[in-house]
Design a protein around this motif. Structure first.
Motif, PDB file in Angstrom:
ATOM      1  N   VAL A   1     164.304 -33.394  -6.044  1.00  0.00           N
ATOM      2  CA  VAL A   1     165.173 -34.536  -6.343  1.00  0.00           C
ATOM      3  C   VAL A   1     166.399 -34.466  -5.428  1.00  0.00           C
ATOM      4  CG1 VAL A   1     166.574 -35.648  -8.114  1.00  0.00           C
ATOM      5  CG2 VAL A   1     164.405 -34.574  -8.745  1.00  0.00           C
ATOM      6  N   PRO A   2     166.663 -35.518  -4.637  1.00  0.00           N
ATOM      7  CA  PRO A   2     167.837 -35.483  -3.755  1.00  0.00           C
ATOM      8  C   PRO A   2     169.129 -35.531  -4.548  1.00  0.00           C
ATOM      9  CG  PRO A   2     166.813 -37.648  -3.706  1.00  0.00           C
ATOM     10  CD  PRO A   2     165.891 -36.761  -4.499  1.00  0.00           C
ATOM     11  N   ALA A   3     170.146 -34.856  -4.044  1.00  0.00           N
ATOM     12  CA  ALA A   3     171.428 -34.787  -4.755  1.00  0.00           C
ATOM     13  C   ALA A   3     172.125 -36.138  -4.815  1.00  0.00           C
ATOM     14  CB  ALA A   3     172.332 -33.760  -4.092  1.00  0.00           C
ATOM     15  N   PHE A   4     171.949 -36.948  -3.790  1.00  0.00           N
ATOM     16  CA  PHE A   4     172.583 -38.264  -3.744  1.00  0.00           C
ATOM     17  C   PHE A   4     171.562 -39.314  -3.340  1.00  0.00           C
ATOM     18  CE2 PHE A   4     176.285 -35.604  -3.573  1.00  0.00           C
ATOM     19  CZ  PHE A   4     177.318 -36.362  -4.134  1.00  0.00           C
ATOM     20  N   ILE A   5     171.737 -40.503  -3.865  1.00  0.00           N
ATOM     21  CA  ILE A   5     171.006 -41.683  -3.404  1.00  0.00           C
ATOM     22  C   ILE A   5     172.029 -42.545  -2.706  1.00  0.00           C
ATOM     23  CG2 ILE A   5     169.638 -43.684  -4.063  1.00  0.00           C
ATOM     24  CD1 ILE A   5     168.781 -42.161  -6.556  1.00  0.00           C
ATOM     25  N   GLY A   6     172.019 -42.503  -1.383  1.00  0.00           N
ATOM     26  CA  GLY A   6     173.120 -43.095  -0.627  1.00  0.00           C
ATOM     27  C   GLY A   6     174.360 -42.256  -0.864  1.00  0.00           C
ATOM     28  N   ASP A   7     175.409 -42.899  -1.371  1.00  0.00           N
ATOM     29  CA  ASP A   7     176.635 -42.173  -1.698  1.00  0.00           C
ATOM     30  C   ASP A   7     176.817 -41.993  -3.199  1.00  0.00           C
ATOM     31  OD1 ASP A   7     177.381 -41.848   0.925  1.00  0.00           O
ATOM     32  OD2 ASP A   7     178.625 -43.651   0.996  1.00  0.00           O
ATOM     33  N   THR A   8     175.751 -42.238  -3.980  1.00  0.00           N
ATOM     34  CA  THR A   8     175.834 -42.162  -5.436  1.00  0.00           C
ATOM     35  C   THR A   8     175.148 -40.909  -5.941  1.00  0.00           C
ATOM     36  OG1 THR A   8     175.806 -44.587  -5.578  1.00  0.00           O
ATOM     37  CG2 THR A   8     175.332 -43.361  -7.597  1.00  0.00           C
ATOM     38  N   PRO A   9     175.817 -40.105  -6.775  1.00  0.00           N
ATOM     39  CA  PRO A   9     175.167 -38.900  -7.321  1.00  0.00           C
ATOM     40  C   PRO A   9     173.911 -39.259  -8.103  1.00  0.00           C
ATOM     41  CG  PRO A   9     177.526 -38.876  -7.780  1.00  0.00           C
ATOM     42  CD  PRO A   9     177.213 -40.242  -7.243  1.00  0.00           C
ATOM     43  N   ASN A  10     172.875 -38.475  -7.904  1.00  0.00           N
ATOM     44  CA  ASN A  10     171.596 -38.712  -8.569  1.00  0.00           C
ATOM     45  C   ASN A  10     171.605 -37.999  -9.922  1.00  0.00           C
ATOM     46  OD1 ASN A  10     168.944 -39.023  -9.353  1.00  0.00           O
ATOM     47  ND2 ASN A  10     168.079 -38.495  -7.355  1.00  0.00           N
ATOM     48  N   GLN A  11     171.741 -38.785 -11.008  1.00  0.00           N
ATOM     49  CA  GLN A  11     171.840 -38.186 -12.333  1.00  0.00           C
ATOM     50  C   GLN A  11     170.562 -37.434 -12.731  1.00  0.00           C
ATOM     51  OE1 GLN A  11     174.578 -37.993 -14.105  1.00  0.00           O
ATOM     52  NE2 GLN A  11     175.835 -39.343 -12.837  1.00  0.00           N
ATOM     53  N   SER A  12     169.453 -37.719 -12.065  1.00  0.00           N
ATOM     54  CA  SER A  12     168.208 -37.007 -12.358  1.00  0.00           C
ATOM     55  C   SER A  12     168.321 -35.520 -12.037  1.00  0.00           C
ATOM     56  CB  SER A  12     167.045 -37.616 -11.559  1.00  0.00           C
ATOM     57  OG  SER A  12     166.823 -38.955 -11.931  1.00  0.00           O
ATOM     58  N   LEU A  13     169.323 -35.156 -11.266  1.00  0.00           N
ATOM     59  CA  LEU A  13     169.521 -33.759 -10.912  1.00  0.00           C
ATOM     60  C   LEU A  13     169.859 -32.920 -12.148  1.00  0.00           C
ATOM     61  CD1 LEU A  13     169.339 -32.896  -7.902  1.00  0.00           C
ATOM     62  CD2 LEU A  13     171.766 -32.370  -8.025  1.00  0.00           C
ATOM     63  N   VAL A  14     170.431 -33.571 -13.164  1.00  0.00           N
ATOM     64  CA  VAL A  14     170.775 -32.856 -14.395  1.00  0.00           C
ATOM     65  C   VAL A  14     169.531 -32.229 -15.006  1.00  0.00           C
ATOM     66  CG1 VAL A  14     171.640 -33.127 -16.746  1.00  0.00           C
ATOM     67  CG2 VAL A  14     172.805 -34.279 -14.855  1.00  0.00           C
ATOM     68  N   ASP A  15     168.447 -33.010 -15.093  1.00  0.00           N
ATOM     69  CA  ASP A  15     167.195 -32.483 -15.659  1.00  0.00           C
ATOM     70  C   ASP A  15     166.624 -31.371 -14.797  1.00  0.00           C
ATOM     71  OD1 ASP A  15     167.302 -34.250 -17.788  1.00  0.00           O
ATOM     72  OD2 ASP A  15     166.183 -35.810 -16.722  1.00  0.00           O
ATOM     73  N   ALA A  16     166.766 -31.497 -13.488  1.00  0.00           N
ATOM     74  CA  ALA A  16     166.239 -30.459 -12.592  1.00  0.00           C
ATOM     75  C   ALA A  16     166.948 -29.131 -12.830  1.00  0.00           C
ATOM     76  CB  ALA A  16     166.386 -30.899 -11.134  1.00  0.00           C
TER      77      ALA A  16
ATOM     78  N   PRO B   1     179.147 -33.962   0.088  1.00  0.00           N
ATOM     79  CA  PRO B   1     177.935 -33.350  -0.448  1.00  0.00           C
ATOM     80  C   PRO B   1     178.168 -32.774  -1.849  1.00  0.00           C
ATOM     81  CG  PRO B   1     179.047 -31.772   0.943  1.00  0.00           C
ATOM     82  CD  PRO B   1     179.883 -33.028   0.978  1.00  0.00           C
ATOM     83  N   LEU B   2     177.068 -32.420  -2.515  1.00  0.00           N
ATOM     84  CA  LEU B   2     177.116 -31.687  -3.774  1.00  0.00           C
ATOM     85  C   LEU B   2     177.001 -30.202  -3.446  1.00  0.00           C
ATOM     86  CD1 LEU B   2     176.872 -31.728  -6.965  1.00  0.00           C
ATOM     87  CD2 LEU B   2     174.409 -31.631  -6.594  1.00  0.00           C
ATOM     88  N   PHE B   3     177.938 -29.391  -3.953  1.00  0.00           N
ATOM     89  CA  PHE B   3     177.882 -27.969  -3.617  1.00  0.00           C
ATOM     90  C   PHE B   3     178.174 -27.109  -4.844  1.00  0.00           C
ATOM     91  CE2 PHE B   3     182.013 -29.746  -2.486  1.00  0.00           C
ATOM     92  CZ  PHE B   3     182.930 -28.883  -3.071  1.00  0.00           C
ATOM     93  N   ILE B   4     177.711 -25.887  -4.760  1.00  0.00           N
ATOM     94  CA  ILE B   4     177.880 -24.916  -5.839  1.00  0.00           C
ATOM     95  C   ILE B   4     179.304 -24.367  -5.798  1.00  0.00           C
ATOM     96  CG2 ILE B   4     177.119 -22.647  -6.673  1.00  0.00           C
ATOM     97  CD1 ILE B   4     174.326 -23.430  -5.479  1.00  0.00           C
TER      98      ILE B   4
END
Length: 450
Positions: A211-226, A182-185
């Motif tokens: 915006v989900p943190a991952f798409i499958g097992d790939t980090p979702n780069q759109s999270l940067v804008d969020a 997972p993506l964590f703080i």
């Protein structure tokens, strides 16, 4: 949070412009010489006020890259203009301001003539789109130490932010494509809006602004804008309880203290030292913490974004003398070796280094030197692979600054580390549950080896 990380990377790139040591100086920049005046190597802070970004600013940036970037002399200049034009038109389209007469002119490969044709199409230019064009042109270099920085005055009343200043998958201004769920703080500033909302290190980010943190097992780069938004709606999961909650987090006052070296005794004759960055004076601060010359030193470089190569060679001098630590290589000509600072007294201590994907730039320089010269043991995870070469700073007419590497970094065996990173001897990643419960697998592995 991402904005804070970007700023840290930029500061690192500026610091990396310093020479590695008195005996192995980095080639120094020369002012660009371009038709009508180009960028100049910066020798003082940018002016507090300057004209707005103009077509001339873009022209300066274009010729500055060609004159000063590592591969500028042999670069296909048409690719630079293509990247700039694409970013310019995309900015206009996003704002509903596209122009029917805006098409990239035929480019011949003549750098001066191509610029004149390019500028004629732009006309007076749109300032916001011009800024996007410079950003796009520099991004087209695909170089982790090339940046365009627009100085901004400090906010009235002090810095603001959410207080979330660390993510497990953060790798400079993007998310690490090699990160796994997972993506964590990883870090929250005390007293910040995040801390007041009971957001803690180890909390798992499920979504940010939907915006989900991952798409499958790939980090979702759109999270940067969020995360770059002034208000972010986070769906968080606490690993100790499994509870999921939604928190709306707004920017507020934050207090970021200057980086500092910390230390503690872990066991008999074992000293743990945490070094957050290779900032000026960092090496001497670490050495001061080790004045009792412990039998073993556990140096924690996790999250260390880099800094000055002089600090790297100085700190390495406490553990070895007469060693080549890295090479700085120009496009043409011989590579310059960087060496340990042998004026530093040897500690005689065993060295264990903790690294992770947040260990970048000068941090990787240090880690590669330790591994390549067999000076110690690396524990944790592979480093970031963000060490193309030290940057030099160039001033443009709108007060902005271009950071461009003039040389390339190679490891002590002349190996390429950029985009690859330094592998560890023992894999010991930090998990969300580890952070939430105060466990540290890296420290545990180091103590087991000792």
């Amino acid at each position: 949070m991402i904005r804070a990380l970007c700023a840290a990377v930029l500061v690192t790139a500026c610091a990396m412009s310093a020479p590695a040591s008195a005996s192995s100086p980095t080639p120094q920049p020369k002012p660009a010489t371009t038709p009508g005046g180009g960028c100049t190597a910066i020798t003082a802070p940018p002016p507090e006020s300057a004209p707005p970004t103009s077509v001339n600013t873009l022209r300066q940036a274009y010729f500055c890259v060609l004159d000063n970037y590592y591969s500028g002399p042999v670069m296909d200049a048409k690719a630079l203009l293509k990247s700039a034009f694409a970013a310019y038109t995309q900015n206009l389209m996003r704002r509903g301001a596209d122009r029917a007469d805006l098409s990239l002119p035929a480019l011949t490969g003549d750098r001066g003539a191509d610029w004149e044709a390019f500028a004629k199409v732009l006309g007076a230019g749109d300032p916001a789109a011009l800024r996007a064009a410079i950003t796009g042109m520099v991004a087209g270099l695909q170089d982790n130490h090339a940046r365009w920085v627009r100085p901004t005055p400090p906010p009235e009343g002090g810095p603001t932010g959410t207080g979330i200043v660390g993510l497990s998958a953060a790798q400079g201004p993007r998310l690490d494509p090699a990160a796994r769920p997972p993506l964590f703080i990883t870090r929250v500033l005390p007293g910040s809006p995040a801390a007041k909302a009971d957001i803690r290190a180890g909390d798992i980010v499920v979504k940010a602004n939907g915006v989900p943190a991952f798409i499958g097992d790939t980090p979702n780069q759109s999270l940067v804008d969020a995360f770059a938004s002034s208000t972010v709606r986070l769906t968080l999961k606490r690993p100790t309880t499994g509870r999921t909650r939604v928190v709306e987090l707004k920017e507020g006052p934050v207090e970021e203290r200057p980086p500092a070296v910390t230390s503690k005794k872990l066991a008999d004759d074992v000293t743990y030292v945490q070094l957050p960055g290779f900032y000026e004076g960092a090496a001497d601060q670490v050495i001061a913490k080790l004045s009792d010359k412990p039998k073993a030193v556990l140096l924690d470089l996790r999250g260390n974004g880099g800094g000055s190569p002089r600090e790297v060679t100085r700190l390495l001098g406490a553990f070895a003398h007469g060693k080549v630590t890295s090479y700085f290589c120009p496009l043409k000509g011989d590579c310059v070796p960087n060496r340990t600072d042998d004026s530093v007294p040897l500690l005689g201590s065993r060295l264990i280094v903790l690294t992770d994907r947040g260990c970048a730039s000068a941090c990787e320089d240090f880690s590669a030197a330790v591994k390549g010269n067999d000076l110690g043991t690396l524990i944790g995870t592979r480093t970031a692979g963000a060490i193309s070469g030290p940057s030099e700073a160039y001033l443009l007419d709108d007060g902005s600054v271009l950071l461009l590497p003039r040389i390339r970094h190679l490891g002590p065996a002349r190996e390429i580390i950029d985009t690859i990173g330094v592998p560890v001897d023992h894999h010991a990643p930090m998990t969300a549950l580890d952070l939430a419960t105060g466990r540290d697998p890296g420290v545990a592995k180091a103590l087991s080896l000792l």
